[in-house]
Design an enzyme around this catalytic site. Structure first.
Site, mmCIF file in Angstrom:
data_model
loop_
_atom_site.group_PDB
_atom_site.id
_atom_site.type_symbol
_atom_site.label_atom_id
_atom_site.label_comp_id
_atom_site.label_asym_id
_atom_site.label_seq_id
_atom_site.Cartn_x
_atom_site.Cartn_y
_atom_site.Cartn_z
ATOM 1 N N SER A 11 -1.167 -6.798 -8.153
ATOM 2 C CA SER A 11 -0.200 -6.756 -7.052
ATOM 3 C C SER A 11 0.058 -8.127 -6.453
ATOM 4 C CB SER A 11 -0.687 -5.801 -5.957
ATOM 5 O OG SER A 11 -0.704 -4.474 -6.421
ATOM 6 N N GLU B 240 6.465 -1.292 1.862
ATOM 7 C CA GLU B 240 5.634 -0.952 0.706
ATOM 8 C C GLU B 240 5.014 0.436 0.832
ATOM 9 O OE1 GLU B 240 1.994 -2.738 -2.012
ATOM 10 O OE2 GLU B 240 1.814 -2.810 0.170
ATOM 11 N N ASP C 159 -0.181 3.351 -5.661
ATOM 12 C CA ASP C 159 -1.090 2.602 -6.531
ATOM 13 C C ASP C 159 -2.516 3.122 -6.441
ATOM 14 O OD1 ASP C 159 -1.850 0.051 -8.082
ATOM 15 O OD2 ASP C 159 -2.978 -0.233 -6.224
#
Length: 382
Positions: free
Chosen positions: A104, A271, A276
């Site tokens: 990331s 985000e 994730d």
């Protein structure tokens, strides 16, 4: 001469020769010639050049969100997926500078600064030298900036937009950079990195000194004209399954309401961090719940953009996580089961969705650094 102009010239010559066969121009030929001249001067290239640049840009990043994750919004969402509202779709290649599979930090640095760097790097190049972020660049132009995340606000993705550290794990150093950054609004978790630090400092008074109003208990419904620092969890925000509620959507709309007051426009990065985390945990329910929450936020942003008319909405991912797939459950093609091939990241390309002024620039296949290039290009006002 460009091919389209050459073709136009040939067609025009043919029309002229046809006209010369008659003493006076037939009405049918007159109509054809008129249409041709209009089309010539209003060609796609001319339209593209005259395309109004967006005043505002909202970049939504679904961390770890690949095509299968996106597809789950079609099958597990009670409401129609907001991804279906986009007309422009591209594909982004995500590798970092030294690895085929990015993390990331390197992925977000590509978006924020337009460079490929090593995994773990936040706002620095391969030589650990600081590189200018899109936030730093556009703030000089008077454009307001904001960040919203369901992770800690000092986590890799949001950090890449304001910090410069050789390691994404340097959370306290990253927090200190946020205090003096150009960010006007931020909301997420990470309070402990401002108040319970190894150096013994409490950074909240410094935020207030730098014209921030600090919120650490609940997301406010109304905010003042000052900058806003919203830190509602020690580290990451709770999962959706832990009653996080509408934090992501509400914080995003609060940010838009605040940043929209700036006459020069704004840039907002949002985000969906924990998509994730569900992938890393190989927990399909966790992933899908987070994805649907992200989808809901996309819908609210698109609604605003449609009303506003001057806002470009971009939705993408830094990488895919988990090798997530949607397969038949025990051979039953009417039942879909989310499954995984790894607990890490993968090298698959990820989609890029765009809607609004200049959206056509985001079609095609390109490197993730192209996102930065386009953001910078679109921030140059005419």
């Amino acid at each position: 001469m460009h091919l389209n102009l050459f073709i136009a010239f040939v067609v025009l010559l043919i029309l002229i020769f046809e006209i010369l066969k008659f003493d006076r121009m037939p009405s049918s030929l007159f109509k054809i010639l008129s249409c041709f001249i209009i089309c010539l001067f209003v060609s796609p290239s001319s339209i593209s050049q005259a395309q109004k640049k967006p005043k505002n840009i909202i970049l939504l990043i679904g961390d770890g969100m690949g095509l299968s994750e996106i597809s789950s919004s079609l099958y597990f969402n009670e409401k129609p997926s907001n991804f279906l509202r986009f007309n422009t779709v591209g594909l982004s290649m995500t590798s970092s500078s030294k690895e085929l599979i990015t993390d990331s930090a390197a992925g977000a640095t590509a978006f924020a600064s337009g460079i490929k760097t090593y995994n773990g790097a936040v706002g620095v190049d391969e030589n650990m030298q600081a590189v200018e972020t899109i936030v730093e660049y556009i703030s000089k132009k008077g454009i307001a900036t904001g960040l919203v995340a369901t992770s800690s606000i000092v986590h890799a993705t949001p950090a890449a937009f304001y910090a410069h550290q050789e390691s994404r794990r340097m959370y306290e150093e990253i927090a200190a950079e946020l205090v003096t950054s150009d960010i006007d609004f931020f909301a997420g978790g990470g309070l402990q990195f401002f108040t319970h630090r190894e150096d013994g400092q409490n950074l909240l008074p410094q935020l207030e000194k730098n014209n921030f109003v600090v919120h650490t208990d609940v997301l406010p419904k109304k905010i003042s004209e000052k900058k806003q620092a919203i830190l509602l969890a020690p580290d990451g925000m709770p999962k959706m399954s832990e009653n996080r509620g509408n934090f992501l959507t509400n914080a995003t709309m609060l940010a838009i309401g605040q940043l929209s007051k700036n006459k020069e426009g704004f840039f907002l990065m949002v985000e969906g961090s924990q998509i994730d985390w569900g992938g890393h945990a190989n927990d399909a329910d966790y992933l899908i719940n987070e994805l649907i929450d992200f989808d809901k936020t996309i819908g609210a942003v698109l609604d605003f953009a449609e009303r506003n008319g001057e806002t470009l909405v971009i939705v993408t991912a830094d990488h895919e996580t988990g090798g997530f797939s949607l397969s038949a459950e025990e051979g039953n093609y009417n039942k879909i089961l989310g499954s995984f091939s790894t607990n890490g990241h993968t090298a698959t390309m990820v989609p890029v969705f765009a809607q609004g002024p200049s959206e056509e620039l985001f079609g095609g296949i390109y490197q993730n650094t192209n996102i930065f290039t386009l953001l910078k290009q679109l921030s140059e006002k005419k």
